[in-house]
Design a protein around this motif. Structure first.
Motif, mmCIF file in Angstrom:
data_model
loop_
_atom_site.group_PDB
_atom_site.id
_atom_site.type_symbol
_atom_site.label_atom_id
_atom_site.label_comp_id
_atom_site.label_asym_id
_atom_site.label_seq_id
_atom_site.Cartn_x
_atom_site.Cartn_y
_atom_site.Cartn_z
ATOM 1 N N TYR A 142 0.827 -1.203 0.000
ATOM 2 C CA TYR A 142 0.000 0.000 0.000
ATOM 3 C C TYR A 142 0.868 1.262 0.000
ATOM 4 C CZ TYR A 142 -3.890 3.057 1.277
ATOM 5 O OH TYR A 142 -4.841 4.042 1.293
ATOM 6 N N GLY A 143 1.895 1.281 0.891
ATOM 7 C CA GLY A 143 2.771 2.451 0.990
ATOM 8 C C GLY A 143 3.455 2.731 -0.337
ATOM 9 N N LYS A 144 3.941 1.647 -0.971
ATOM 10 C CA LYS A 144 4.642 1.767 -2.248
ATOM 11 C C LYS A 144 3.720 2.367 -3.326
ATOM 12 C CE LYS A 144 6.809 -1.884 -4.795
ATOM 13 N NZ LYS A 144 7.376 -3.197 -4.697
ATOM 14 N N PHE A 145 2.455 1.896 -3.319
ATOM 15 C CA PHE A 145 1.539 2.387 -4.352
ATOM 16 C C PHE A 145 1.156 3.848 -4.090
ATOM 17 C CE2 PHE A 145 -2.429 2.729 -6.816
ATOM 18 C CZ PHE A 145 -1.922 2.327 -8.044
ATOM 19 N N THR A 146 0.996 4.183 -2.813
ATOM 20 C CA THR A 146 0.657 5.571 -2.470
ATOM 21 C C THR A 146 1.759 6.509 -2.951
ATOM 22 O OG1 THR A 146 -0.412 4.715 -0.524
ATOM 23 C CG2 THR A 146 -0.057 7.059 -0.567
ATOM 24 N N ARG A 147 2.983 6.043 -2.816
ATOM 25 C CA ARG A 147 4.117 6.856 -3.251
ATOM 26 C C ARG A 147 4.099 7.056 -4.790
ATOM 27 N NH1 ARG A 147 7.772 8.964 -0.295
ATOM 28 N NH2 ARG A 147 9.577 9.721 -1.430
ATOM 29 N N ILE A 148 3.747 5.994 -5.487
ATOM 30 C CA ILE A 148 3.637 6.118 -6.950
ATOM 31 C C ILE A 148 2.539 7.132 -7.301
ATOM 32 C CG2 ILE A 148 2.910 4.886 -9.055
ATOM 33 C CD1 ILE A 148 4.440 2.455 -7.998
ATOM 34 N N GLU A 149 1.420 7.043 -6.583
ATOM 35 C CA GLU A 149 0.327 7.993 -6.848
ATOM 36 C C GLU A 149 0.792 9.429 -6.606
ATOM 37 O OE1 GLU A 149 -2.660 6.246 -4.246
ATOM 38 O OE2 GLU A 149 -3.883 5.776 -5.993
ATOM 39 N N GLN A 150 1.595 9.608 -5.568
ATOM 40 C CA GLN A 150 2.114 10.963 -5.308
ATOM 41 C C GLN A 150 2.962 11.434 -6.476
ATOM 42 O OE1 GLN A 150 4.282 10.540 -1.644
ATOM 43 N NE2 GLN A 150 2.443 10.638 -0.383
ATOM 44 N N LEU A 151 3.806 10.530 -6.986
ATOM 45 C CA LEU A 151 4.729 10.933 -8.045
ATOM 46 C C LEU A 151 4.022 11.188 -9.375
ATOM 47 C CD1 LEU A 151 7.713 8.650 -7.102
ATOM 48 C CD2 LEU A 151 7.656 11.124 -6.993
ATOM 49 N N ILE A 152 2.998 10.380 -9.673
ATOM 50 C CA ILE A 152 2.281 10.638 -10.938
ATOM 51 C C ILE A 152 1.187 11.686 -10.726
ATOM 52 C CG2 ILE A 152 2.768 8.353 -11.921
ATOM 53 C CD1 ILE A 152 -0.132 7.563 -11.282
ATOM 54 N N GLN A 153 1.098 12.157 -9.495
ATOM 55 C CA GLN A 153 0.170 13.228 -9.122
ATOM 56 C C GLN A 153 -1.277 12.914 -9.506
ATOM 57 O OE1 GLN A 153 2.147 16.638 -10.783
ATOM 58 N NE2 GLN A 153 3.755 16.568 -9.255
ATOM 59 N N SER A 154 -1.682 11.668 -9.245
ATOM 60 C CA SER A 154 -3.108 11.372 -9.363
ATOM 61 C C SER A 154 -3.444 10.160 -8.501
ATOM 62 C CB SER A 154 -3.497 11.116 -10.819
ATOM 63 O OG SER A 154 -2.911 9.942 -11.279
ATOM 64 N N THR A 155 -4.692 10.102 -8.109
ATOM 65 C CA THR A 155 -5.137 8.971 -7.299
ATOM 66 C C THR A 155 -5.819 7.973 -8.216
ATOM 67 O OG1 THR A 155 -5.477 10.483 -5.484
ATOM 68 C CG2 THR A 155 -6.518 8.339 -5.271
ATOM 69 N N VAL A 156 -5.339 6.737 -8.177
ATOM 70 C CA VAL A 156 -5.901 5.702 -9.038
ATOM 71 C C VAL A 156 -7.166 5.146 -8.369
ATOM 72 C CG1 VAL A 156 -5.435 3.422 -10.044
ATOM 73 C CG2 VAL A 156 -3.625 5.161 -9.977
ATOM 74 N N ILE A 157 -8.196 4.955 -9.174
ATOM 75 C CA ILE A 157 -9.477 4.480 -8.626
ATOM 76 C C ILE A 157 -9.319 3.079 -8.051
ATOM 77 C CG2 ILE A 157 -11.856 3.860 -9.230
ATOM 78 C CD1 ILE A 157 -11.451 5.829 -11.660
ATOM 79 N N LYS A 158 -9.803 2.876 -6.823
ATOM 80 C CA LYS A 158 -9.741 1.552 -6.200
ATOM 81 C C LYS A 158 -11.068 0.852 -6.468
ATOM 82 C CE LYS A 158 -5.805 2.964 -4.519
ATOM 83 N NZ LYS A 158 -5.914 4.392 -4.760
#
Ligand code: AMP
Length: 404
Positions: free
Chosen positions: A353-369
């Motif tokens: 989860y932490g790893k994916f949240t970091r990716i979302e921060q870097l691509i500057q968008s929240t991926v739909i769960k």
């Protein structure tokens, strides 16, 4: 551009050649000339861009070409985790092989003997120190560390250090450094608190901002929270419901890729795998079959994600969360090519989860769960995840060995 264009000392160029880099990466092209001029710098660059060499090479060059060579510490690099400190130290070892420069990594949690070896290096002559903040502070508290000859101070992954609450440690370390020095900050993101920290540390600094890559807008991105045992049934369910002629599934290692191929074959899917154990010819053959739609599902490691140029991939599945944002963007970019829209789905297990949240921060968008389909049972819930979003737990464990 070539590394020779930087006019680095010959022994540094020999190290670069021995490591096998042929051309500088974008961050290196931009940062190396600025650092060689002796300027302060803040650079926004993610892991994977070559940022470590971007500061190590010009700092090593400056140390070995300085008029004065003595046993004092010349450069201090601080990094948030022991893993990063080890990685930096390993690159350092390669680059400095022909230079005779000495360095040590100091990253906490070791035995008394390691501590003594670190103490010796800190008092009598490692020219470059790579350290995690906590461990360095414990040496500083003992009063024997001499930074009076220090010329270069580098903070790597500055944003993560702040995330992990290292600000007081950083301030304490700074209070031990000479005021006249070159300071360099590297950070994957540039939030306001990083800018505040930079304005307190850097003087007349230059700034580099490597554009953060993002998936194309026409890729529809989604993610599922799943336990590992639910992943294959989830693939079955995703495929069963849709008309998807070409599906590309990414997995972390070649062994995972082979296992996944086997599991999907057993379920009668038309699937093949591609990984580094295959000869070049075999890889080409599999890719051609995929291109010609003779196989529906291709399972791959990241080695192919950058090279595949096949239009019309209908679905990309990340069987695991990719190592960093760049890999995510490259994987997801295999769909929605040539202005077509595409679908990219990521499976997130309870450790990722932490790893994916970091990716979302870097691509500057929240991926739909997305909600798991009926019949698969409950997936893990965010509150079950081991790490809180964006934060990593720092577990100091062992110590470094000194070199030279
Ligand atoms: P970093 O972003 O510093 O963590 O580097 C990511 C990876 O890229 C490391 O494995 C480096 O060894 C590698 N790397 C850095 N610079 C280059 C380059 N100019 N050419 C090829 N590989 C590189």
């Amino acid at each position: 551009m070539h590394f020779e264009d930087f006019k680095l000392n010959q022994s540094v160029n020999e190290g670069i050649a021995a490591i096998g880099y042929t051309a500088p990466s974008p961050i290196q092209e931009l940062a190396i000339p600025i650092i060689l001029e002796g300027k302060d710098l803040i650079a926004c660059a993610q892991t994977g861009t070559g940022k470590t060499a971007a500061y190590l090479l010009p700092v090593i060059h400056q140390i070995i070409t300085a008029a004065e060579r003595n046993d004092k510490v010349k450069a201090l690099i601080i990094a948030p985790t022991r893993e990063l400190a080890i990685q930096i130290d390993q690159q350092m070892e390669g680059f400095s092989y022909f230079t005779g420069i000495s360095s040590i990594a100091i990253y906490g949690g070791g035995t008394g003997m390691d501590y003594e070896a670190e103490k010796k290096a800190l008092t009598s002559g490692a020219e470059i120190i790579v350290a995690t903040p906590g461990r360095l502070i414990s040496h500083l508290n003992m009063g024997y560390v001499d930074f009076s000859g220090l010329k270069h101070f580098i903070m790597d992954e500055a944003d993560r250090m702040l995330d992990m609450g290292f600000l007081p440690d950083i301030q304490k370390i700074l209070s031990h450094l000479p005021k006249t020095r070159q300071s360099l900050m590297f950070s994957a993101t540039m939030p306001a608190e990083i800018r505040r920290l930079a304005s307190g540390i850097l003087i007349n600094h230059e700034e580099i901002n490597l554009a953060v890559s993002k998936p194309a807008e026409n890729v529809l991105q989604g993610a599922y929270f799943v336990y590992d045992h639910q992943k294959i049934p989830l693939i079955e369910s995703l495929i069963a419901k849709r008309d998807l002629p070409l599906i590309l599934i990414f997995s972390a290692t070649k062994n995972h890729v082979k296992e996944l191929e086997k599991a999907l074959k057993q379920r009668a899917f038309n699937v093949k795998a591609i990984h580094s154990d295959l000869e070049q010819e075999q890889r080409k053959e599999v890719l051609n079959q995929f291109k010609n739609r003779e196989i529906q599902i291709l399972v791959a490691t990241d080695i192919v994600s950058r090279g595949i140029d096949i239009d019309d991939i209908s679905l990309v599945i990340n069987f695991n969360v990719p190592g960093d944002a760049e890999d995510y963007v490259h994987r997801v970019g295999r769909t929605a090519r040539a202005e077509k829209s595409g679908l990219a789905i990521t499976f997130i297990n309870e450790n990722e989860y932490g790893k994916f949240t970091r990716i979302e921060q870097l691509i500057q968008s929240t991926v739909i769960k997305l909600k798991l389909p009926e019949g698969l049972g409950e997936g893990p819930k965010p509150e079950d995840f081991k790490r809180s979003p964006g934060k990593r737990k720092f577990i100091p464990r062992r110590n470094s060995k000194p070199r030279k």
